[in-house]
Write a protein that holds these residues in place. Sequence first.
Motif, PDB file in Angstrom:
ATOM      1  N   ALA A  24     -69.380 -34.628  25.610  1.00 35.25           N
ATOM      2  CA  ALA A  24     -68.293 -33.717  25.982  1.00 35.25           C
ATOM      3  C   ALA A  24     -68.367 -32.415  25.181  1.00 35.25           C
ATOM      4  O   ALA A  24     -68.195 -31.310  25.724  1.00 35.25           O
ATOM      5  N   LYS A  25     -68.618 -32.532  23.880  1.00 35.12           N
ATOM      6  CA  LYS A  25     -68.689 -31.351  23.006  1.00 35.12           C
ATOM      7  C   LYS A  25     -69.873 -30.469  23.373  1.00 35.12           C
ATOM      8  O   LYS A  25     -69.774 -29.233  23.404  1.00 35.12           O
ATOM      9  N   GLU A  26     -70.996 -31.098  23.680  1.00 33.60           N
ATOM     10  CA  GLU A  26     -72.211 -30.345  24.021  1.00 33.60           C
ATOM     11  C   GLU A  26     -72.057 -29.579  25.332  1.00 33.60           C
ATOM     12  O   GLU A  26     -72.605 -28.487  25.504  1.00 33.60           O
ATOM     13  N   ASN A  27     -71.272 -30.148  26.277  1.00 34.37           N
ATOM     14  CA  ASN A  27     -71.169 -29.558  27.615  1.00 34.37           C
ATOM     15  C   ASN A  27     -69.824 -28.896  27.893  1.00 34.37           C
ATOM     16  O   ASN A  27     -69.619 -28.365  28.987  1.00 34.37           O
ATOM     17  N   GLY A  28     -68.897 -28.942  26.914  1.00 28.21           N
ATOM     18  CA  GLY A  28     -67.610 -28.283  27.083  1.00 28.21           C
ATOM     19  C   GLY A  28     -66.735 -28.889  28.161  1.00 28.21           C
ATOM     20  O   GLY A  28     -66.042 -28.168  28.891  1.00 28.21           O
ATOM     21  N   VAL A  29     -66.786 -30.210  28.296  1.00 23.28           N
ATOM     22  CA  VAL A  29     -65.955 -30.903  29.284  1.00 23.28           C
ATOM     23  C   VAL A  29     -65.191 -32.026  28.592  1.00 23.28           C
ATOM     24  O   VAL A  29     -65.361 -32.276  27.399  1.00 23.28           O
ATOM     25  N   ARG A  30     -64.360 -32.743  29.363  1.00 22.68           N
ATOM     26  CA  ARG A  30     -63.567 -33.826  28.786  1.00 22.68           C
ATOM     27  C   ARG A  30     -64.411 -35.095  28.640  1.00 22.68           C
ATOM     28  O   ARG A  30     -65.257 -35.390  29.487  1.00 22.68           O
ATOM     29  N   PRO A  31     -64.162 -35.887  27.569  1.00 26.82           N
ATOM     30  CA  PRO A  31     -64.947 -37.107  27.347  1.00 26.82           C
ATOM     31  C   PRO A  31     -64.847 -38.119  28.485  1.00 26.82           C
ATOM     32  O   PRO A  31     -65.793 -38.856  28.755  1.00 26.82           O
ATOM     33  N   GLY A  32     -63.691 -38.155  29.173  1.00 20.90           N
ATOM     34  CA  GLY A  32     -63.501 -39.122  30.247  1.00 20.90           C
ATOM     35  C   GLY A  32     -64.506 -38.986  31.370  1.00 20.90           C
ATOM     36  O   GLY A  32     -64.724 -39.923  32.140  1.00 20.90           O
ATOM     37  N   LEU A  33     -65.144 -37.808  31.473  1.00 17.23           N
ATOM     38  CA  LEU A  33     -66.134 -37.589  32.520  1.00 17.23           C
ATOM     39  C   LEU A  33     -67.347 -38.485  32.334  1.00 17.23           C
ATOM     40  O   LEU A  33     -68.066 -38.785  33.290  1.00 17.23           O
ATOM     41  N   PHE A  34     -67.578 -38.949  31.112  1.00 19.83           N
ATOM     42  CA  PHE A  34     -68.762 -39.756  30.814  1.00 19.83           C
ATOM     43  C   PHE A  34     -68.433 -41.247  30.716  1.00 19.83           C
ATOM     44  O   PHE A  34     -69.130 -42.010  30.069  1.00 19.83           O
ATOM     45  N   SER A  35     -67.362 -41.635  31.397  1.00 19.44           N
ATOM     46  CA  SER A  35     -66.980 -43.047  31.472  1.00 19.44           C
ATOM     47  C   SER A  35     -66.953 -43.487  32.919  1.00 19.44           C
ATOM     48  O   SER A  35     -66.338 -42.828  33.764  1.00 19.44           O
ATOM     49  N   PHE A  36     -67.653 -44.602  33.227  1.00 11.29           N
ATOM     50  CA  PHE A  36     -67.603 -45.117  34.602  1.00 11.29           C
ATOM     51  C   PHE A  36     -66.320 -45.913  34.843  1.00 11.29           C
ATOM     52  O   PHE A  36     -66.146 -46.489  35.917  1.00 11.29           O
ATOM     53  N   ASN A  37     -65.450 -45.951  33.846  1.00 15.47           N
ATOM     54  CA  ASN A  37     -64.125 -46.544  34.036  1.00 15.47           C
ATOM     55  C   ASN A  37     -63.053 -45.469  34.178  1.00 15.47           C
ATOM     56  O   ASN A  37     -61.873 -45.782  34.239  1.00 15.47           O
ATOM     57  N   SER A  38     -63.476 -44.208  34.187  1.00  9.28           N
ATOM     58  CA  SER A  38     -62.513 -43.112  34.213  1.00  9.28           C
ATOM     59  C   SER A  38     -62.954 -42.083  35.253  1.00  9.28           C
ATOM     60  O   SER A  38     -63.477 -42.445  36.313  1.00  9.28           O
ATOM     61  N   SER A  39     -62.793 -40.789  34.919  1.00 11.28           N
ATOM     62  CA  SER A  39     -63.031 -39.736  35.909  1.00 11.28           C
ATOM     63  C   SER A  39     -64.490 -39.580  36.291  1.00 11.28           C
ATOM     64  O   SER A  39     -64.808 -38.917  37.277  1.00 11.28           O
ATOM     65  N   GLY A  40     -65.406 -40.173  35.507  1.00 12.63           N
ATOM     66  CA  GLY A  40     -66.822 -40.048  35.843  1.00 12.63           C
ATOM     67  C   GLY A  40     -67.315 -41.060  36.845  1.00 12.63           C
ATOM     68  O   GLY A  40     -68.471 -41.007  37.289  1.00 12.63           O
ATOM     69  N   ALA A  41     -66.475 -42.010  37.229  1.00 11.87           N
ATOM     70  CA  ALA A  41     -66.909 -43.119  38.090  1.00 11.87           C
ATOM     71  C   ALA A  41     -67.285 -42.646  39.484  1.00 11.87           C
ATOM     72  O   ALA A  41     -66.665 -41.734  40.049  1.00 11.87           O
ATOM     73  N   CYS A  42     -68.300 -43.270  40.045  1.00 12.36           N
ATOM     74  CA  CYS A  42     -68.679 -43.027  41.435  1.00 12.36           C
ATOM     75  C   CYS A  42     -67.514 -43.418  42.339  1.00 12.36           C
ATOM     76  O   CYS A  42     -66.922 -44.492  42.176  1.00 12.36           O
TER      77      CYS A  42
END
Length: 752
Positions: A536-554
Amino acid sequence: MPQNITISGARENNLRDVSLAIPKGKITVFTGVSGSGKSSVVFDTIAVESQRQLNETFTSFIRNRLPKHERPHVDAIDNLAVSVVVDQKPVGGNVRSTVGTMTDIYSVIRVLFSRHGTPSAGAATAYSFNDPSGMCQVCDGVGRVVRLDTDRAVDWSRSLDEGALLLPGLSVGSWEWSLYAESGHFDRAKPLRDYTDEERELLLHGGDFTVRVNMRSGSVDVRFEGIADRFTRLFLKRDTAGLSEKRREAAARFTQERLCEACGGARLNEAALATRIDGLTIADHTRMEVADLVEVLGRIDDPVAAPIAAAARERLERLVGIGLGYLSLDRETTTLSGGEGQRLKMVRHLGSSLTGLTFVFDEPSVGLHPRDVGRLNDLLVRLRDKGNTVLVVEHDPDVMAIADHVVDMGPKAGTDGGRVVYEGPVDGLRRADTLTGRCLRRRTPVKESFRSPTGQLPVTGADLHNLKGIDVRFPTGVLTAVTGVAGSGKSTLVSEVFTAAYPEAIVIDQGAISASSRSTPASYLGVMDTIRTIYAKENGVRPGLFSFNSSGACGECAGRGIICTDLAFMDPVTTTCQACEGRRFHDDVLRHRVKGRSIVDVLDMTAATAMEFFAFSEDRTLLRRLRALADVGLTYLTLGRPLSSLSGGERQRVKLATRLHRTGGVYVLDEPTTGLHMADVDTLVALLDRLVDSGNSVICVEHDMDVVKRADWVIDLGPDGGKHGGEIVFEGTPKELLEHPKSVTAAYLRAR
């Protein structure tokens, strides 16, 4: 008649197009390191396909009520027989399930009492604690009662206005609280300790009147119910399954479980307990150790009762023969170990007259002292000789020795496994250049030098269960092995008495990891939050985007990576999600990268690869936790693999990895070699040595002689199991144990 079960192109889990011919009517043992593919062949391919095809023979109505099995990934399996799976899963049941009810021996004992006991209480059901005609009416046949502990429910030093009522729902200002505070019968400002006996009785148990209380919907007249009666009605006299987990846990804090005074824990009513045979009640019979009960039933010579007693004895003798003579019929099945439960299942099948079956066993030697493994082998041979095929997943060399055929999987684990590296007679395996073959040829020597203890942790007067008031000192700063036959009191001494005396000890038991398809080694180790934060820090986005249980899920598969289609009366079909191609994340997530790698790439990394990748991170905890997976021998495990797909040995080591790298602690491990190949035992002992060398104390309840040989101190319990155990047979170094004349463990230590 076909002579072999033939498998062509098995690809389940990590299997690499495995093809096998398994002889029917023989004992075939599958060996190999944890994660090599043994269970994938035996359980996930052979057993599943057998059960799936058997279910197809039933009508659609029945099939819809049976467990559904998906067709395994295999080109063909021919010549299957009906399979009976005897695994290590807990026997389960509830407080009403006992050794007697599980084995059906209690049913025979009930018939015996209905025909031969005096005075008779009636038919066999009159002696059943699961039938209204026989159960104790006070505890409903459970043997224990749960009651509200009023000293936990009420703070007697406070007044009603000060929050004296501590039960759920009675916080100050709630409408339920106002039922008491505004009833007009209590001084709201007076501490409850100053209440008269009449006031206290009224508060706890209520009265025959109503109180008008104000609710959001308006005023209503409510019957005045005491707080104890109210709690009993809401939490003890109803099915609490509908309550939230938080509310159930809150209620549990205010209760005490006690032995039922009406039946003394016997579960039965007065009529059933009044019946006797030779002066003993049916409860007396079920409380006896099985070995003693065999003798008692052998004294019955009445022409009517003798055949019934003989039928019970025949079943009881099977329990004795497999080393469970120390159990009693009233032992609850929920308290049995995995090994005990598995052996009880075996005994149940031995009484069957069916032949031509395929029996599938999952490490049946688990929890067995080497002496008891011989008894286990006798049972496996008897099953084979009745005309059955016996398939065994096993690590114990003594079980391998009775095999007619051996299949060794490997060469290693995970992606480095999944192949057949040897198949044939066991003598050939001993000469084979495989990991299992090399381990079979070696002989581990007993240590010559031992660490010196830095202190001691005493336990005095231990008398729980079968322990006979023993005094024992556990040395600190060393590796201690606690040994003895099954039922000798090892786990009672270490896992119950010692841990109660020293609650700060770090306990790694055999309890299952809470694992679902969404649980991974990374999430269990607690590193996923750190990894998501880095991305998230490297890409300037929210951490939840990198969780398949949250906003990053297909969006198609909800982050599962697969789509399971339930076809009602047909077998379910599981397919890889086409939208995310099984990656679990939607495409936008994959565009965000760190050092050219996406979050999916990281989850596909092994712990070793991930340590190199995250070497730039300033978070030392992340690297330490990743290193822990390598320390427990799981270098091949990917961070995103579902925990539910791991073998038992792999899960236990993941659990151990979360507790490593502490200093000055006391580690208690209950049979840590469970599910481990001989080569994995080396890795485990090396890890335990490092723990001790780092300033920790390690106590292992263990049957594996290789661990005992490499310990610094041994505490041997016995001399046998049950009432014949519970004593200290030996304390000292493994080298000194070799010379002990009476210890059963010493005899097998010398033989190895």
